[in-house]
Design an enzyme around this catalytic site. Structure first.
Site, PDB file in Angstrom:
ATOM      1  N   HIS A 309     -79.660-100.897  -2.004  1.00  0.00           N
ATOM      2  CA  HIS A 309     -78.887-101.492  -0.919  1.00  0.00           C
ATOM      3  C   HIS A 309     -79.723-102.038   0.219  1.00  0.00           C
ATOM      4  O   HIS A 309     -79.176-102.541   1.197  1.00  0.00           O
ATOM      5  CB  HIS A 309     -77.925-100.458  -0.326  1.00  0.00           C
ATOM      6  CG  HIS A 309     -76.714-100.227  -1.161  1.00  0.00           C
ATOM      7  ND1 HIS A 309     -75.568-100.980  -1.026  1.00  0.00           N
ATOM      8  CD2 HIS A 309     -76.467 -99.349  -2.139  1.00  0.00           C
ATOM      9  CE1 HIS A 309     -74.670-100.555  -1.887  1.00  0.00           C
ATOM     10  NE2 HIS A 309     -75.186 -99.556  -2.588  1.00  0.00           N
ATOM     11  N   LYS A 489     -69.579-104.305  12.939  1.00  0.00           N
ATOM     12  CA  LYS A 489     -70.467-103.755  11.911  1.00  0.00           C
ATOM     13  C   LYS A 489     -71.301-102.671  12.576  1.00  0.00           C
ATOM     14  O   LYS A 489     -71.341-102.587  13.801  1.00  0.00           O
ATOM     15  CB  LYS A 489     -71.363-104.842  11.327  1.00  0.00           C
ATOM     16  CG  LYS A 489     -72.041-105.712  12.396  1.00  0.00           C
ATOM     17  CD  LYS A 489     -72.816-106.870  11.796  1.00  0.00           C
ATOM     18  CE  LYS A 489     -71.978-107.994  11.266  1.00  0.00           C
ATOM     19  NZ  LYS A 489     -72.098-108.174   9.822  1.00  0.00           N
ATOM     20  N   ARG A 490     -71.977-101.837  11.791  1.00  0.00           N
ATOM     21  CA  ARG A 490     -72.846-100.837  12.388  1.00  0.00           C
ATOM     22  C   ARG A 490     -73.840-101.491  13.333  1.00  0.00           C
ATOM     23  O   ARG A 490     -74.242-102.634  13.131  1.00  0.00           O
ATOM     24  CB  ARG A 490     -73.600-100.047  11.301  1.00  0.00           C
ATOM     25  CG  ARG A 490     -72.735 -99.034  10.570  1.00  0.00           C
ATOM     26  CD  ARG A 490     -72.069 -98.045  11.508  1.00  0.00           C
ATOM     27  NE  ARG A 490     -73.052 -97.306  12.273  1.00  0.00           N
ATOM     28  CZ  ARG A 490     -73.493 -96.099  11.982  1.00  0.00           C
ATOM     29  NH1 ARG A 490     -73.007 -95.447  10.951  1.00  0.00           N
ATOM     30  NH2 ARG A 490     -74.395 -95.516  12.733  1.00  0.00           N
ATOM     31  N   LYS A 495     -79.141-106.496  12.460  1.00  0.00           N
ATOM     32  CA  LYS A 495     -77.869-107.226  12.486  1.00  0.00           C
ATOM     33  C   LYS A 495     -77.745-108.096  13.735  1.00  0.00           C
ATOM     34  O   LYS A 495     -76.890-108.956  13.838  1.00  0.00           O
ATOM     35  CB  LYS A 495     -76.695-106.254  12.391  1.00  0.00           C
ATOM     36  CG  LYS A 495     -76.603-105.541  11.028  1.00  0.00           C
ATOM     37  CD  LYS A 495     -75.453-104.545  11.013  1.00  0.00           C
ATOM     38  CE  LYS A 495     -75.308-103.777   9.718  1.00  0.00           C
ATOM     39  NZ  LYS A 495     -74.598-104.497   8.648  1.00  0.00           N
ATOM     40  N   THR A 596     -70.257-107.184   3.621  1.00  0.00           N
ATOM     41  CA  THR A 596     -68.918-107.348   3.060  1.00  0.00           C
ATOM     42  C   THR A 596     -67.939-107.730   4.164  1.00  0.00           C
ATOM     43  O   THR A 596     -66.879-108.299   3.882  1.00  0.00           O
ATOM     44  CB  THR A 596     -68.425-106.055   2.375  1.00  0.00           C
ATOM     45  OG1 THR A 596     -68.615-104.954   3.272  1.00  0.00           O
ATOM     46  CG2 THR A 596     -69.162-105.807   1.066  1.00  0.00           C
ATOM     47  N   LYS A 600     -64.576-110.215   4.103  1.00  0.00           N
ATOM     48  CA  LYS A 600     -63.241-109.880   4.605  1.00  0.00           C
ATOM     49  C   LYS A 600     -62.750-110.943   5.587  1.00  0.00           C
ATOM     50  O   LYS A 600     -61.593-111.344   5.563  1.00  0.00           O
ATOM     51  CB  LYS A 600     -63.266-108.517   5.316  1.00  0.00           C
ATOM     52  CG  LYS A 600     -63.617-107.338   4.440  1.00  0.00           C
ATOM     53  CD  LYS A 600     -63.871-106.099   5.322  1.00  0.00           C
ATOM     54  CE  LYS A 600     -64.674-105.047   4.597  1.00  0.00           C
ATOM     55  NZ  LYS A 600     -65.253-104.043   5.527  1.00  0.00           N
TER      56      LYS A 600
HETATM   57  C1  PLP Z   1     -66.507-103.793   5.894  1.00  0.00           C
HETATM   58  C2  PLP Z   1     -66.852-102.762   6.859  1.00  0.00           C
HETATM   59  C3  PLP Z   1     -68.181-102.565   7.227  1.00  0.00           C
HETATM   60  C4  PLP Z   1     -69.309-103.420   6.708  1.00  0.00           C
HETATM   61  O1  PLP Z   1     -69.474-104.539   7.559  1.00  0.00           O
HETATM   62  P1  PLP Z   1     -70.756-105.482   7.441  1.00  0.00           P
HETATM   63  O2  PLP Z   1     -70.439-106.592   8.384  1.00  0.00           O
HETATM   64  O3  PLP Z   1     -70.790-105.960   6.027  1.00  0.00           O
HETATM   65  O4  PLP Z   1     -71.926-104.693   7.826  1.00  0.00           O
HETATM   66  C5  PLP Z   1     -68.474-101.587   8.151  1.00  0.00           C
HETATM   67  N1  PLP Z   1     -67.502-100.822   8.685  1.00  0.00           N
HETATM   68  C6  PLP Z   1     -66.204-100.986   8.358  1.00  0.00           C
HETATM   69  C7  PLP Z   1     -65.173-100.129   8.997  1.00  0.00           C
HETATM   70  C8  PLP Z   1     -65.829-101.958   7.430  1.00  0.00           C
HETATM   71  O5  PLP Z   1     -64.544-102.103   7.098  1.00  0.00           O
END
Ligand code: PLP
Length: 750
Positions: A309, A489-490, A495, A596, A600
């Site tokens: 990952h 995101k985290r 990022k 991901t 979304k």
């Molecule tokens: C999809 C999702 C992530 C991942 O987000 P990235 O932008 O791909 O890092 C992190 N936290 C939650 C709650 C999510 O639904």
């Protein structure tokens, strides 16, 4: 019995007279009944998806969707003036995950069950979860997330195993969560210890890290900035691996399989390296049952597959050999044997499991002793093959393969955005739900003004809903007519939330000078920082300070708002994503394996502002360059730059007036009045002196691309058309597709 009669029976009352709480219980019972009517067929071979985290989200809605009764349930309730969304809101979100990796594992479990594959998840039951994020004095604080309290989805089993550590043995207890598919029910197996004690944890999540009997299953990713924390993590990892391995052997024997044929009965997908100890543990258990070492290694190699990952060097898991030797001595002996075998075959030190500094490299063990190694997006897999894991690729080319990540369309479209889901059904019928690539046919409406207007209307309604929700949760009033610019995101430097913040500071200063955006902007952040990750917390602090600064400045707040939602989780994501206009995917190229969140938001009609990184590249080739906003250095340029090691952020700071002004503002007196000087100064210095993830070289391009995006937004029909093209091409990112690929290339379960 009709669904409506069934619900009424389960509520023991007329639906009309029920409170939302009573309906919640009635729906739970109804789900149970429908679930019990499904006859699950065991296959010979079974998949075990083992992962330290599962960010599952609330389950009621997605269970109704997968059972095929979601739309009917919604309809029935609305006939009685009840709102299903209000009822499902009552469920407590499990806290068993952290970010993308855990969410991926959960989307995968959903698709594995839905596409009819015999496969279960394996993980741990964390009583206090990751942690609950609270904001105080514009800073993140962590408290225990005691989500188990009123839990409604967990089943206690009578299965228990003994796990042998060097200094003690621990007994486990298995709990399960049903994963409901269309015509099968799988399980998420979560192991716990019975002696765990939530009471040893303080409100600021301190506890005796050495008290393993009481702390083992308290937290996901306990703070590992000290030795005691690292040891606790190793106890957790082995506990998970050993229970998983014992479960696999048990279930295989119960199905009538022989241990010699274990690989015909079980395949293990190892999600990142936290579960890697399952490899030596399976070998240990087979040897313990009388098999010789050679045979057991051969069998385990044939049943394990590893998903990588990350290529961030600091995120690749390594353990001090003596820690492993001390905590799990038997396992250490096996790892030594596994290493010795490879050392005798390959001289190249980058291939050794135990290096010259006595560090054990988990990913290397996985690659040597698995039959499949996959990356999670096209670019990521290419980088693994070409550079990061090139030495391994040269000896095992046949093991490497790509499986571009995906998302559960049922959760992220049908559940999260019923308006859009319903409108799509009106346009192209319901068949797309069996094959999301069929969303492609939406493209025929690309010049249909009625359809485009309706898309804008749906987005506006979702934005209004989000404003209501944020008002309710955080007491903040936002303008639903502003552009919703979203980065959720985290929190991690790679990022680059810090780059977004620099942009917002620039906008703030422009507004102060009278240069106003055409339309107000609302920048929405959601992010947790790891408790010991100082700079990440500094970035959160800066965001919250700017949020307050602007909130108090009426002249600016009419044009620009910044809001960071507290305790970002799946529930928040399901509210924010359908309301997003701009999807910020601005990682430094080569650093985000896939992402991901990008998928979304694309599915929900947001346009991506992103670098050529992770799955952004695949999004870009699907929608075409006119329908995405790409900026910044390429991954080749970035990799080259790291090789040369000659990046000097100070040069940019000195030469670029905009960068200098924005960076200096971090410690402006107006910000210092709201924040902590030490934290803000540290962040500013980090940027000027290090900026390891190279925000400055990408900043001007980011700034102008984002401004172009904001100006394009004003052409509402043009924007709606781009949005439609994004929705229409998002079908590829269905995790059903990803799972079919895993199954046909790796698992091979009928
Ligand atoms: C999809 C999702 C992530 C991942 O987000 P990235 O932008 O791909 O890092 C992190 N936290 C939650 C709650 C999510 O639904």
């Amino acid at each position: 019995m009709t669904l409506s009669q069934r619900l009424e029976k389960n509520c023991n009352k007329l639906i009309y007279d029920c409170t939302d709480e009573e309906l919640f219980c009635g729906i739970l019972k109804t789900i149970d009944e429908l679930k019990n009517e499904i006859k699950t067929k065991d296959e010979k071979k079974k998949l075990y998806y083992i992962s330290a985290e599962f960010l599952i989200g609330k389950l009621m809605e997605s269970n109704l969707i997968n059972l095929g009764v979601y739309h009917d349930m919604r309809q029935i309730l609305s006939e009685y003036g009840k709102d299903l969304s209000k009822i499902t809101e009552l469920e407590i979100e499990p806290s068993l995950g952290n970010g993308g990796l855990g969410r991926l594992a959960s989307c995968f479990l959903d698709s594995i069950a839905y596409t009819g594959i015999d496969g279960d998840g394996v993980g741990l039951l964390y009583h206090c979860g990751l942690f609950k994020q609270v904001f105080k004095e514009n800073k993140q604080f962590e408290t225990p997330n005691l989500w188990l309290g009123d839990n409604t989805v967990l089943n206690k089993t009578d299965i228990s195993y003994t796990v042998p550590f060097g200094d003690m043995t621990l007994k486990s207890r298995l709990y399960t969560i049903d994963i409901i598919g269309k015509d099968r029910i799988n399980k998420l197996n979560l192991f716990d210890i019975e002696t765990v004690d939530e009471k040893i944890v303080t409100d600021d999540i301190r506890y005796d890290k050495a008290d393993i009997r009481r702390n083992l299953t308290l937290f996901l990713y306990p703070d590992d900035s000290d030795e005691a924390g690292r040891r606790l993590r190793l106890y957790q990892e082995y506990f998970m691996a050993s229970n998983g391995a014992q479960l696999i052997i048990d279930e295989t024997l119960r199905r009538g399989g022989r241990l010699e044929d274990l690989a015909d009965y079980a395949v293990v997908q190892i999600n990142d390296t936290h579960p890697s100890l399952i490899i030596p543990e399976l070998i240990r258990l087979l040897c313990e049952r009388g098999m010789d070492m050679d045979t057991s290694i051969k069998i385990v190699e044939k049943m394990c597959a590893y998903t990588n990952h990350t290529i961030l060097a600091e995120a690749l898991e390594k353990w001090e050999a003596k820690t492993i030797q001390d905590i799990i001595p038997e396992i250490y002996e096996i790892i030594k044997e596994l290493d010795a075998r490879k050392k005798s075959e390959c001289a190249d030190k980058s291939l050794h499991i135990i290096d010259d500094n006595s560090l054990v490299h988990m990913a290397r063990m996985d690659i040597h002793y698995s039959f499949s190694v996959n990356g999670v997006a096209a670019l990521h897999t290419e980088i693994l093959k070409k550079s990061e894991l090139n030495d391994f690729y040269k000896i095992y080319p046949e093991k490497f393969n790509n499986k571009t990540n995906g998302i559960s369309m049922r959760r992220w479209l049908t559940g999260a955005n019923p308006r859009l889901d319903g409108f799509i059904e009106e346009l192209i019928g319901r068949d797309f739900r069996n094959d999301y690539e069929k969303l492609k046919s939406l493209e025929r409406y690309k010049d249909d003004n009625r359809v485009l207007s309706k898309l804008l209307e749906i987005k506006a309604e979702n934005k209004a809903d989000l404003c209501d929700y944020i008002k309710e949760k955080q007491g903040i009033d936002l303008d639903p007519n502003s552009v919703f610019d979203v980065q959720i995101k985290r929190l991690h430097e790679y990022k680059r939330q810090q780059m977004n913040v620099l942009y917002l500071i620039t906008k703030y200063l422009d507004i102060k000078r009278g240069i106003l955006p055409k339309r107000p902007i609302t920048a929405i952040f959601g992010a947790k920082a790891a408790p010991a990750y100082t700079i990440a917390k500094d970035i959160i602090h800066l965001i919250l300070c700017i949020e307050e600064l602007i909130e108090k400045d009426k002249a600016v707040s009419e044009h620009l708002r910044v809001v960071m939602v507290e305790n970002y989780n799946v529930t928040w994501a399901e509210k924010i994503i359908p309301a997003s206009d701009i999807s910020e995917q601005i990682s430094l190229a080569s650093k985000e394996a896939s992402g991901t969140g990008n998928m979304k938001m694309m599915l929900n009609g947001a346009l991506t502002l992103g670098t050529m990184d992770g799955a952004n590249i695949e999004i870009s080739s699907l929608v075409g360059e006119d329908n995405i906003y790409i900026f910044g250095k390429s991954s080749d340029e970035v990799i080259e730059c790291y090789k040369k090691n000659n990046y000097k952020p100070y040069d940019y700071y000195e030469k670029d007036a905009r960068i200098k002004e924005a960076v200096d503002f971090i410690t402006d007196k107006d910000i210092l009045a709201l924040g902590d000087k030490e934290s803000l100064t540290r962040l500013k210095n980090e940027l000027i002196k290090k900026d390891y993830f190279m925000t400055f070289p990408d900043f001007e391009d980011y700034y102008s691309t984002k401004d172009k995006m904001l100006s394009d937004y004003e052409n509402r029909m043009g924007w709606a058309k781009q949005s439609l093209v994004n929705i229409a091409n998002s079908g590829y990112f269905s995790s059903d597709r990803t799972i079919r690929e895993y199954n046909s290339d790796i698992w091979r379960i009928v």
